[in-house]
Design a protein around this motif. Structure first.
Motif, short mmCIF file in Angstrom:
data_model
loop_
_atom_site.label_atom_id
_atom_site.label_comp_id
_atom_site.label_asym_id
_atom_site.label_seq_id
_atom_site.Cartn_x
_atom_site.Cartn_y
_atom_site.Cartn_z
N VAL A 8 -4.53 -4.03 18.70
CA VAL A 8 -4.22 -5.43 18.42
C VAL A 8 -4.69 -5.78 17.02
CG1 VAL A 8 -4.69 -7.83 19.09
CG2 VAL A 8 -4.36 -6.07 20.84
N CYS A 9 -3.85 -6.52 16.30
CA CYS A 9 -4.20 -6.97 14.96
C CYS A 9 -5.40 -7.90 15.02
CB CYS A 9 -3.02 -7.69 14.32
SG CYS A 9 -3.38 -8.45 12.71
N GLY A 15 0.07 -7.31 19.00
CA GLY A 15 0.03 -5.87 19.03
C GLY A 15 0.54 -5.23 17.76
N ILE A 16 0.02 -4.03 17.47
CA ILE A 16 0.46 -3.25 16.30
C ILE A 16 1.34 -2.12 16.81
CG2 ILE A 16 -0.26 -1.79 14.38
CD1 ILE A 16 -2.86 -3.38 14.26
N CYS A 28 -15.64 -1.42 9.50
CA CYS A 28 -15.58 -1.03 10.92
C CYS A 28 -14.27 -0.33 11.30
CB CYS A 28 -15.77 -2.25 11.81
SG CYS A 28 -14.41 -3.44 11.74
N ASN A 29 -13.31 -0.25 10.35
CA ASN A 29 -12.04 0.45 10.54
C ASN A 29 -11.08 -0.23 11.52
OD1 ASN A 29 -12.75 2.57 8.76
ND2 ASN A 29 -13.91 3.56 10.39
N CYS A 30 -11.33 -1.49 11.90
CA CYS A 30 -10.34 -2.18 12.72
C CYS A 30 -9.10 -2.44 11.87
CB CYS A 30 -10.91 -3.49 13.27
SG CYS A 30 -11.06 -4.82 12.07
#
Length: 245
Positions: A8-9, A15-16, A28-30
């Motif tokens: 999820v963005c 959603g991605i 954190c690489n999100c």
């Protein structure tokens, strides 16, 4: 059967999908949609930070940060060391500084640097701030004093001797460097390294320590100057600086 959880963005909470352009938080690489980037935070060197990491990030001035990890840029050893120092600087409150200075052994030097943004406006405030510290700094270095040696008598600190560099062409703002040296230390100006131009202003002092000596300097790059020329002038100064003293 393996169930795939759709990412999820972090910005729009949608959603991605596979194949969509994304950007990842450098901490954190999100991930977020590339189109959502305009609504997010970035730090001062251009890295993307998600909202959570941006709120907790410690802002640091480090113009060499990206160059340090860029294989196409040949960063010399001096700038590489400077980049690492800037990236690992810690923020300390008054109590932490006082506790640390208690641990300094005899002959260890302590240096305080401050961009004063004008003696006339902020010198008195700096003097009040210095009273919070229980120990005297060996060196107090100032940038953007906006005054030269002809006015240094107006800005004295108890227990310190002052050294002021000349301002550039009698500029009234965006100029001037100075150092205050504790009276227990004998210091002289290093005229070969001290330098004033429209691009860079420096003041270097020599401290005698028995058979050897220590060199300490302060520099200021006027925003109105040329960055490339300032770096070139600084490189020449560093080349002429003593390597083993």
């Amino acid at each position: 059967m393996t169930v795939l959880i759709k990412e999820v963005c972090n910005t729009c909470s949608k959603g991605i999908s596979i194949g969509q352009a994304i950007i990842e938080c450098s901490q954190c690489n999100c991930a977020i949609h590339h189109k959502c980037y305009r609504y997010t935070n970035t730090d001062f060197v251009g890295d993307f930070l998600c909202d959570s990491c941006a709120d907790n990030a410690v802002k640091r001035y480090n113009p060499f940060k990206h160059d340090l990890h860029d294989d196409e840029i040949d960063l010399d050893d001096s700038n590489a060391k400077l980049a690492c120092i800037l990236e690992n600087c810690a923020q300390c409150d008054t109590k932490t500084i006082n506790d640390y200075m208690k641990k300094l052994v005899v002959r260890q030097m302590s240096v305080l640097f401050q961009n004063l943004d004008g003696n006339q406006s902020n010198f008195d405030t700096m003097c009040i701030d210095l009273r919070r510290y229980q120990h005297k700094f060996s060196v107090i270095a100032l940038a953007e004093t906006n005054v030269g040696p002809e006015m240094s008598d107006l800005y004295q600190l108890s227990d310190y001797n002052s050294f002021y560099q000349s301002t550039f062409n009698n500029k009234k703002k965006g100029t001037g460097v100075a150092m205050y040296i504790h009276e227990s230390i004998s210091a002289t100006v290093d005229t070969e390294l001290s330098h004033v131009s429209k691009n860079l202003e420096t003041l270097f002092l020599k401290f005698s320590t028995g058979k050897s000596y220590t060199v300490v300097g302060v520099l200021y790059r006027p925003p109105s100057g040329n960055l490339d020329e300032a770096l070139s002038e600084l490189a020449e100064i560093l080349d002429n600086a003593p390597k083993n003293t």
